[in-house]
Enzyme design. Structure first.
Site, short mmCIF file in Angstrom:
data_model
loop_
_atom_site.label_atom_id
_atom_site.label_comp_id
_atom_site.label_asym_id
_atom_site.label_seq_id
_atom_site.Cartn_x
_atom_site.Cartn_y
_atom_site.Cartn_z
N LYS A 1 -2.11 -50.83 54.94
CA LYS A 1 -2.12 -49.35 54.91
C LYS A 1 -2.42 -48.78 56.30
O LYS A 1 -1.93 -47.72 56.67
CB LYS A 1 -3.12 -48.86 53.86
CG LYS A 1 -2.74 -49.24 52.43
CD LYS A 1 -1.36 -48.75 52.04
CE LYS A 1 -0.96 -49.12 50.63
NZ LYS A 1 0.36 -48.63 50.23
N SER B 1 -2.95 -45.00 52.75
CA SER B 1 -4.13 -44.85 51.89
C SER B 1 -5.31 -44.50 52.80
O SER B 1 -5.33 -44.89 53.97
CB SER B 1 -4.43 -46.18 51.20
OG SER B 1 -5.71 -46.15 50.59
N TYR C 1 -4.81 -55.38 51.80
CA TYR C 1 -4.39 -54.02 51.44
C TYR C 1 -4.71 -53.04 52.56
O TYR C 1 -3.85 -52.29 53.02
CB TYR C 1 -5.07 -53.62 50.13
CG TYR C 1 -4.64 -52.27 49.61
CD1 TYR C 1 -3.52 -52.14 48.80
CD2 TYR C 1 -5.37 -51.11 49.91
CE1 TYR C 1 -3.12 -50.90 48.30
CE2 TYR C 1 -4.98 -49.88 49.42
CZ TYR C 1 -3.87 -49.77 48.61
OH TYR C 1 -3.47 -48.54 48.13
N SER C 2 -5.97 -53.06 53.03
CA SER C 2 -6.33 -52.09 54.07
C SER C 2 -5.57 -52.34 55.36
O SER C 2 -5.20 -51.41 56.07
CB SER C 2 -7.83 -52.03 54.33
OG SER C 2 -8.45 -53.21 54.05
N THR C 3 -5.28 -53.63 55.65
CA THR C 3 -4.50 -53.95 56.85
C THR C 3 -3.09 -53.35 56.76
O THR C 3 -2.61 -52.74 57.72
CB THR C 3 -4.42 -55.48 57.03
OG1 THR C 3 -5.74 -56.00 57.16
CG2 THR C 3 -3.60 -55.86 58.24
N ILE D 1 -6.59 -42.17 43.09
CA ILE D 1 -5.65 -41.44 42.24
C ILE D 1 -5.59 -42.14 40.88
O ILE D 1 -5.54 -43.37 40.80
CB ILE D 1 -4.24 -41.41 42.88
CG1 ILE D 1 -4.31 -40.93 44.35
CG2 ILE D 1 -3.29 -40.55 42.06
CD1 ILE D 1 -4.82 -39.52 44.56
N ASN E 1 7.00 -45.85 48.46
CA ASN E 1 5.77 -45.76 47.66
C ASN E 1 5.31 -47.09 47.07
O ASN E 1 4.12 -47.26 46.82
CB ASN E 1 6.01 -44.75 46.53
CG ASN E 1 4.95 -44.82 45.46
OD1 ASN E 1 3.84 -44.30 45.63
ND2 ASN E 1 5.25 -45.48 44.35
N ARG F 1 6.24 -46.21 37.50
CA ARG F 1 4.98 -45.74 36.89
C ARG F 1 4.11 -45.12 38.00
O ARG F 1 4.48 -45.12 39.18
CB ARG F 1 4.24 -46.88 36.21
CG ARG F 1 3.63 -47.88 37.16
CD ARG F 1 2.88 -48.99 36.45
NE ARG F 1 1.94 -49.63 37.36
CZ ARG F 1 1.28 -50.75 37.10
NH1 ARG F 1 1.46 -51.37 35.95
NH2 ARG F 1 0.43 -51.25 37.98
P1 NAD Z 1 0.89 -48.62 40.43
O1 NAD Z 1 0.49 -50.07 40.45
O2 NAD Z 1 0.45 -47.81 39.28
O3 NAD Z 1 2.48 -48.50 40.57
C1 NAD Z 1 3.14 -49.20 41.59
C2 NAD Z 1 4.59 -49.37 41.21
O4 NAD Z 1 5.22 -50.14 42.26
C3 NAD Z 1 4.79 -50.17 39.91
O5 NAD Z 1 5.74 -49.54 39.08
C4 NAD Z 1 5.28 -51.53 40.39
O6 NAD Z 1 6.16 -52.19 39.47
C5 NAD Z 1 6.01 -51.15 41.67
N1 NAD Z 1 6.12 -52.29 42.58
C6 NAD Z 1 5.16 -53.20 42.89
N2 NAD Z 1 5.66 -54.14 43.69
C7 NAD Z 1 6.95 -53.84 43.90
C8 NAD Z 1 8.00 -54.45 44.63
N3 NAD Z 1 7.79 -55.61 45.28
N4 NAD Z 1 9.22 -53.86 44.65
C9 NAD Z 1 9.44 -52.73 43.95
N5 NAD Z 1 8.50 -52.10 43.22
C10 NAD Z 1 7.27 -52.66 43.19
O7 NAD Z 1 0.36 -48.02 41.80
P2 NAD Z 1 0.06 -46.48 42.21
O8 NAD Z 1 -1.39 -46.25 42.04
O9 NAD Z 1 1.03 -45.57 41.59
O10 NAD Z 1 0.31 -46.60 43.78
C11 NAD Z 1 1.51 -46.19 44.41
C12 NAD Z 1 1.32 -46.25 45.90
O11 NAD Z 1 0.22 -45.42 46.28
C13 NAD Z 1 1.00 -47.66 46.42
O12 NAD Z 1 1.62 -47.86 47.68
C14 NAD Z 1 -0.50 -47.61 46.57
O13 NAD Z 1 -0.96 -48.55 47.52
C15 NAD Z 1 -0.70 -46.19 47.04
N6 NAD Z 1 -2.06 -45.70 46.81
C16 NAD Z 1 -2.58 -45.61 45.55
C17 NAD Z 1 -3.88 -45.14 45.37
C18 NAD Z 1 -4.54 -45.02 44.00
O14 NAD Z 1 -5.73 -44.74 43.93
N7 NAD Z 1 -3.80 -45.18 42.91
C19 NAD Z 1 -4.65 -44.77 46.48
C20 NAD Z 1 -4.10 -44.87 47.76
C21 NAD Z 1 -2.79 -45.33 47.90
#
Ligand code: NAD
Length: 254
Positions: free
Chosen positions: A165, A147, A161-163, A194, A90, A16
């Site tokens: 990233k 991030s 989380y910030s640590t 995002i 990711n 997702r």
């Molecule tokens: P999300 O929660 O919508 O999706 C994350 C996906 O990772 C999910 O499908 C979940 O099942 C999977 N996941 C979680 N733990 C897992 C594990 N242990 N093993 C395998 N899969 C696992 O998150 P997102 O917003 O799509 O974020 C994706 C990446 O981008 C993350 O690393 C997040 O930290 C980073 N990020 C997101 C944002 C934001 O604003 N959405 C901003 C900065 C960074």
């Protein structure tokens, strides 16, 4: 244009959000995509949706924090498509409690450890499984999802989380140094806010405040991030390594 035709790509957390969009964008560019997620229903559904569009995809279930599961998942993808050329680290988590982060002084050690295990050790595990093959083939590219919260204080997320990233930035630079002599590039992407299910774990008011502070005046879309991942792993970026690229609409400008 098919910038990634013939490439085999593994995207973690691809069931997702940003990961799913990355899987879709790479598949649309001709790549064969391993769709790895902890949530098997989402990884299967994403892979099925890509196959239905005539793309190459294979869903695999694994917890990135568990190296045995990562190894098995990579073996499954390589059995179907051949050696993995591109790794997109990711998968990530950002725990909240009714939409609010735990503050450092009150944070449970188990919550701290779970974020380190997934966001940081998860990236190390995929590298431990896949970097040896990339080195022997003298080619490959790796993206680590950092991030802007790893570069500047962000009140929406917890200290764990910030640590992680921030740590991924050091991880990226170190790995870029080690793997560069083998022709492998390693870069980090630092998204701002995002529009994904993760972002919706905080209040609409908190996200509105981010939009108000963002010069481009909107949240990012998962495709905004996917487009950068596509570029950084394409031939056009083959002299770019060890970099952290923000995709944040100008928010924080770290
Ligand atoms: P999300 O929660 O919508 O999706 C994350 C996906 O990772 C999910 O499908 C979940 O099942 C999977 N996941 C979680 N733990 C897992 C594990 N242990 N093993 C395998 N899969 C696992 O998150 P997102 O917003 O799509 O974020 C994706 C990446 O981008 C993350 O690393 C997040 O930290 C980073 N990020 C997101 C944002 C934001 O604003 N959405 C901003 C900065 C960074």
């Amino acid at each position: 244009m098919s910038s990634h035709k013939g490439k085999v790509v593994l995207v973690t957390g691809a069931g997702r959000g940003i990961g799913r969009s990355i899987a879709e964008c790479f598949a649309a560019q001709g790549a064969a995509v391993g769709v790895l997620d902890f949530d098997s229903a989402n990884s299967s559904e994403t892979a099925s949706a890509l196959l239905a569009r005539g793309f190459l995809a294979h869903g695999v279930q694994a917890d990135v924090a568990n190296i045995d599961e990562v190894r098995q998942a990579c073996e499954q993808v390589e059995k179907v498509f051949g050696p993995i050329d591109v790794l997109i680290n990711n998968a990530g988590i950002s725990p909240k409690h009714n939409g609010i982060r735990a503050e450092a002084a009150e944070m449970d050690i188990e919550e701290w450890k779970s974020v380190i295990d997934v966001n940081l050790t998860g990236c190390f595990n995929t590298v431990r499984v896949l970097a040896g093959g990339m080195k022997s083939r003298k080619s490959g590219s790796i993206i680590n999802m950092s991030s802007v919260a790893g570069k500047a204080y962000c009140p929406l997320v917890g200290i764990h989380y910030s640590t992680t990233k921030a740590a991924l930035i050091g991880f990226t630079r170190h790995l870029a140094g080690e793997l560069g002599p083998y022709g492998i590039t390693v870069n980090a992407i630092a998204p701002g806010r995002i529009d994904t299910p993760m972002m919706r774990t905080v209040s609409a008011a908190a996200n509105k405040a981010v939009i108000d502070q963002t010069p481009l005046g909107r949240l990012g879309s998962p495709e905004d991030v996917a487009n950068l991942a596509l570029f950084l792993t394409s031939e056009k970026a083959n002299f770019i390594t060890g970099q952290v690229c923000d995709v944040a609409g100008g928010w924080l400008m770290t």
